[in-house]
Design an enzyme around this catalytic site. Structure first.
Site, PDB file in Angstrom:
ATOM      1  N   ASP A 165       1.612   5.017   1.661  1.00 48.83           N
ATOM      2  CA  ASP A 165       1.341   5.930   2.765  1.00 48.83           C
ATOM      3  C   ASP A 165       1.867   7.317   2.431  1.00 48.83           C
ATOM      4  OD1 ASP A 165       0.290   3.869   4.485  1.00 48.83           O
ATOM      5  OD2 ASP A 165       2.341   3.173   4.764  1.00 48.83           O
ATOM      6  N   ASP A 184       0.856  -1.194   0.000  1.00 49.56           N
ATOM      7  CA  ASP A 184       0.000   0.000   0.000  1.00 49.56           C
ATOM      8  C   ASP A 184       0.888   1.238   0.000  1.00 49.56           C
ATOM      9  OD1 ASP A 184       0.972   0.139   2.633  1.00 49.56           O
ATOM     10  OD2 ASP A 184      -0.763  -0.934   3.395  1.00 49.56           O
ATOM     11  N   ASP A 215       9.760   3.918  13.278  1.00 50.68           N
ATOM     12  CA  ASP A 215      10.428   2.796  13.941  1.00 50.68           C
ATOM     13  C   ASP A 215      11.829   2.507  13.403  1.00 50.68           C
ATOM     14  OD1 ASP A 215       9.211   1.891  11.602  1.00 50.68           O
ATOM     15  OD2 ASP A 215       8.028   0.326  12.563  1.00 50.68           O
TER      16      ASP A 215
END
Ligand code: ATP
Ligand code: MG
Length: 464
Positions: free
Chosen positions: A77, A75, A159
């Site tokens: 983002d 996907d 992260d």
């Protein structure tokens, strides 16, 4: 004891080491391999529109990382300086969704582009009581997380370094705040900032490290790997619904088998599946073979674009933990079948404390297990009734899985393979052949082979 272990690892919250820079490394079009047309045109148009409206906007995260590695992204983002409300005001087809974070989903037919506002890292020294927007519990875990920030801060709160690359499709430049390009080249998963602190803020990052390492075939950089084992028990405090989502991502994305090996190695499997972990300890070869075979076959199905069901997967993950429980109940005087049903009930209920498996999956798990009791009982019309059962295929696949892990079933899998392939007369013969043998089909049996009796592979198939 555990508490003590925890405390010894609990360090005062402090500012993260500055692994990120305030000025990014900028790679222009000739310094990276990305092409604007590799990205979803909807995502690109959202970025353009936001930039035209005066906001900063970039493609970010998995899509930039994956395309740099030649992988098709799952996907796309978008990260922007616009607040969710400002984003929504720009697009008619936008919806604000508020799970852990407030995000905007922009819908284009079946494609959804996720737009996130730049977020800051959390006040490190004190709990931010006043703003009431970001807060941690006493072990440093972030409970609320909606503090908006600058692009630099957004890079820092991400992260892993490889997930903090920003691509601007207008200038075709990549902004690299955390040496992500270097780590992509060296195939390394590396946390941004102080690893121990970042795992404490959100222990799910330990699972994400495993997921990306397995998916990308990367190593986990030493300093990012070392704190995982001691901090693994922190996963016990993560809401069970979130863990269900994460476990599905781990096991249904085509890299379940290597993920499982890594979870076990890093001691993350125990807090997710405590009962199965015990089985792995007491009956290692069988348990390991059964689970890894189920996962490997699931991976194969995912890669072949075949549907997979979580129910089969959970049925396999938990099955090795059943016998000990059945035995315990039988020792208390319960007959075998009720003992099996009660054990199944207990085991699933206990597992749901850790991982919230929805009812629509726990039902079929039990049905797959029940099938294991019924498949040996084939006399009279039973075999045909079983064949018509909507759960037959999953039950049969599960039987083959048990056999391939070394369970002794007296050739029951072959019998069912043959029965499915046989014609009407052949089937009648097979039932007659069961003849004087006990109902359970125990005892020696003449081997028969009839047309194309190929064993089907066991895996998480679409037999929901
Ligand atoms: P994929 O979508 O392929 O699974 P992804 O990297 O896009 O991988 P997402 O879960 O979609 O993963 O998250 C998008 C981005 O948000 C990540 O790349 C990362 O930068 C950031 N992110 C997601 N979860 C966390 C987290 N728990 N802590 C910090 N940053 C996170
Ligand atoms: Mg993503």
């Amino acid at each position: 004891m555990l508490k003590k272990l925890f405390q010894s690892f609990r360090t005062p919250l402090r500012k993260p080491q500055q692994h990120t820079r305030t000025t990014p490394e900028v790679l222009n079009g000739s310094q990276h391999s990305l092409q604007r047309n590799q990205f979803s045109r909807y995502a690109v148009s959202i970025v353009e529109r936001l930039q035209n409206a005066g906001y900063q906007a970039y493609l970010v995260g998995g899509c930039v990382r994956d395309l740099m590695l030649g992988i098709t992204p799952k996907d796309f983002d978008v990260a922007t300086s616009a607040t969710p409300e400002q984003v929504r005001a720009e697009f008619r087809n936008a919806r604000i969704i508020g799970r852990r974070f407030k995000l905007v989903h922009i819908h284009f037919g079946r494609e959804i582009i996720e737009v996130a506002t730049f977020r800051a890292n959390h006040p490190q020294d004190e709990e931010d009581e006043d703003s009431n927007q970001s807060s941690r519990n006493e072990s440093g875990r972030i409970l609320r997380d909606n503090v908006y920030g600058t692009l630099e801060e957004d890079a820092q709160r991400r992260d892993f370094t490889i997930n903090a690359l920003y691509y601007d499709p207008v200038t075709e430049r990549v902004l690299d705040y955390a040496n992500g390009v270097h780590d992509i080249r060296n195939r390394l998963i590396r946390l941004i900032g102080d690893p121990q602190q970042r795992y404490k803020e959100d222990p799910v990052r330990m699972l994400r490290a495993v997921r990306f390492a397995a998916k990308l075939d990367f190593g986990i950089e030493k300093h990012s790997a070392t704190p995982i084992r001691p901090l693994a028990p922190m996963l016990r405090d993560i809401p069970a619904a979130r863990l269900f989502e994460e476990v599905l991502k781990l096991f249904l994305s085509g890299y379940a088998e290597p993920s499982f090996e890594m979870l076990v190695d890093l001691e993350l499997f125990e807090p997710l599946f405590p009962a199965s972990s015990k089985a792995l300890e007491y009956n290692p070869t069988y348990t390991h073979t059964l689970i890894s075979e189920a996962l490997a076959n699931t991976d194969l199905r995912v890669k072949q674009n075949k549907p997979v069901t979580p129910a089969f997967l959970f049925a396999a993950l938990l099955w090795p933990a059943l016998p000990a429980r059945v035995l315990r109940l039988q020792e208390r005087g319960m007959p075998p079948i009720p003992a099996m049903q009660e054990a199944a009930h207990e085991l699933i209920a206990e597992q749901c404390q850790r991982i919230a498996i929805p009812k629509r999956f726990t039902m079929p798990i039990r049905e797959i297990w029940d099938m294991q009791e019924r498949l040996p009982r084939r006399s009279g019309k039973r075999a045909d009734l079983l064949l018509d059962n909507p759960r037959f295929r999953a039950g049969y696949d599960f039987l083959l899985l048990r056999e391939s892990a070394g369970e002794e079933t007296d050739g029951l899998g072959d019998w069912w393979t043959e029965y499915q392939d046989a014609n009407e007369a052949g089937r009648r013969d097979m039932i007659r052949d069961l003849g004087n043998k006990s109902e359970t089909g125990q005892g020696p049996r003449k081997r028969r082979r009839s047309g194309g009796g190929k064993r089907k592979r066991a895996g998480a198939d679409a037999s929901e």
